[in-house]
Design a protein around this motif. Structure first.
Motif, mmCIF file in Angstrom:
data_model
loop_
_atom_site.group_PDB
_atom_site.id
_atom_site.type_symbol
_atom_site.label_atom_id
_atom_site.label_comp_id
_atom_site.label_asym_id
_atom_site.label_seq_id
_atom_site.Cartn_x
_atom_site.Cartn_y
_atom_site.Cartn_z
ATOM 1 N N THR A 73 40.315 30.431 28.052
ATOM 2 C CA THR A 73 41.470 29.407 27.258
ATOM 3 C C THR A 73 41.034 27.934 28.213
ATOM 4 O O THR A 73 40.450 28.503 29.546
ATOM 5 N N ALA A 74 41.197 26.522 28.263
ATOM 6 C CA ALA A 74 41.474 25.544 29.315
ATOM 7 C C ALA A 74 42.170 26.194 30.387
ATOM 8 O O ALA A 74 41.869 25.337 31.608
ATOM 9 N N GLU A 75 43.561 27.544 30.002
ATOM 10 C CA GLU A 75 44.316 27.614 31.255
ATOM 11 C C GLU A 75 43.325 28.329 32.448
ATOM 12 O O GLU A 75 43.504 27.926 33.388
ATOM 13 N N GLU A 76 42.432 28.724 31.439
ATOM 14 C CA GLU A 76 41.848 29.886 32.237
ATOM 15 C C GLU A 76 40.864 29.554 32.968
ATOM 16 O O GLU A 76 40.549 29.393 34.213
ATOM 17 N N THR A 77 40.096 27.996 32.490
ATOM 18 C CA THR A 77 39.250 27.517 33.631
ATOM 19 C C THR A 77 39.779 27.085 33.773
ATOM 20 O O THR A 77 38.774 26.668 35.307
ATOM 21 N N GLU A 78 40.822 25.561 33.831
ATOM 22 C CA GLU A 78 41.341 24.971 34.896
ATOM 23 C C GLU A 78 41.485 26.479 36.486
ATOM 24 O O GLU A 78 41.366 26.063 37.491
ATOM 25 N N ALA A 79 42.443 26.868 36.440
ATOM 26 C CA ALA A 79 42.344 28.298 36.901
ATOM 27 C C ALA A 79 40.937 28.833 37.919
ATOM 28 O O ALA A 79 40.723 28.702 39.160
ATOM 29 N N PRO A 108 32.597 25.009 30.579
ATOM 30 C CA PRO A 108 32.802 24.912 29.180
ATOM 31 C C PRO A 108 31.754 24.549 28.532
ATOM 32 O O PRO A 108 31.954 23.133 28.493
ATOM 33 N N LEU A 128 38.193 27.267 38.133
ATOM 34 C CA LEU A 128 38.077 25.813 38.536
ATOM 35 C C LEU A 128 38.689 25.143 39.813
ATOM 36 O O LEU A 128 37.981 25.292 41.044
ATOM 37 N N ASP A 129 39.896 26.162 39.882
ATOM 38 C CA ASP A 129 40.711 25.411 41.082
ATOM 39 C C ASP A 129 40.551 26.281 42.443
ATOM 40 O O ASP A 129 40.336 26.346 43.865
ATOM 41 N N GLU A 130 39.919 27.854 41.958
ATOM 42 C CA GLU A 130 39.735 29.507 42.871
ATOM 43 C C GLU A 130 38.423 28.658 43.212
ATOM 44 O O GLU A 130 37.854 29.244 44.625
ATOM 45 N N ASP A 170 32.844 28.137 39.910
ATOM 46 C CA ASP A 170 31.790 26.845 38.480
ATOM 47 C C ASP A 170 31.617 27.452 37.167
ATOM 48 O O ASP A 170 31.613 28.294 37.349
#
Length: 159
Positions: free
Chosen positions: A131-137, A147, A139-141, A144
């Protein structure tokens, strides 16, 4: 056999082969005609010249100026893939390369990416769904990820 020039709502142009106009309209109405680049089912038929096989007859020479050889360019919009035919070809080549050189981990992508990043799993190239949220999380961690929308037609074997 009818060969039609088609275009999706994102300006991706492609060709479709149908038994008849009725066959095309039937498939279109049932949502079976989709863009091979982005999977969009909002398809419109483009103007196209019929191909007439007249054997050895030479075409008549007209005094009118030649038609443009390239389609008119439409301003790019936010799409899953580029609308320019040359860019589409390069994008599809890249997507095929990614598919051929990665392991599909499906919906477990975020979890598997974390395990690889933190050394819990062997490092390897993976792809999957997030999901967009999982992808953002991720990247925050500092993990690399990229999408990359993959057309539905490339996710399954061709007939």
């Amino acid at each position: 056999m009818k060969v039609l020039d088609l275009q999706c709502a994102h300006q991706h142009r492609f060709e479709g082969w149908f038994g008849s106009e009725d066959d095309f309209q039937s498939q279109l109405g049932r949502g079976l005609v989709e863009c091979p680049m982005c999977g969009d089912t909002h398809i419109s038929k483009m103007l196209s010249a019929p191909r007439l096989n007249l054997g050895a007859v030479q075409p008549a020479v007209a005094d009118a100026p030649a038609a443009p050889t390239e389609p008119s360019r439409v301003p790019a919009t936010a799409t899953a893939a580029p609308a320019d035919p040359d860019m589409q070809a390069a994008w599809m080549k890249m997507v095929r390369h990614v598919i051929a050189n990665t392991e599909d981990v499906g919906s477990q992508f975020a979890e598997e990416a974390r395990k690889i990043h933190y050394g819990e799993r062997k490092e390897r190239n993976i792809r999957g769904e997030a999901t967009a949220e999982e992808t953002e999380a991720l990247l925050d961690e500092g993990i690399d990820v990229l999408p990359l929308p993959i057309p539905a037609a490339l996710k399954r074997p061709l007939q």
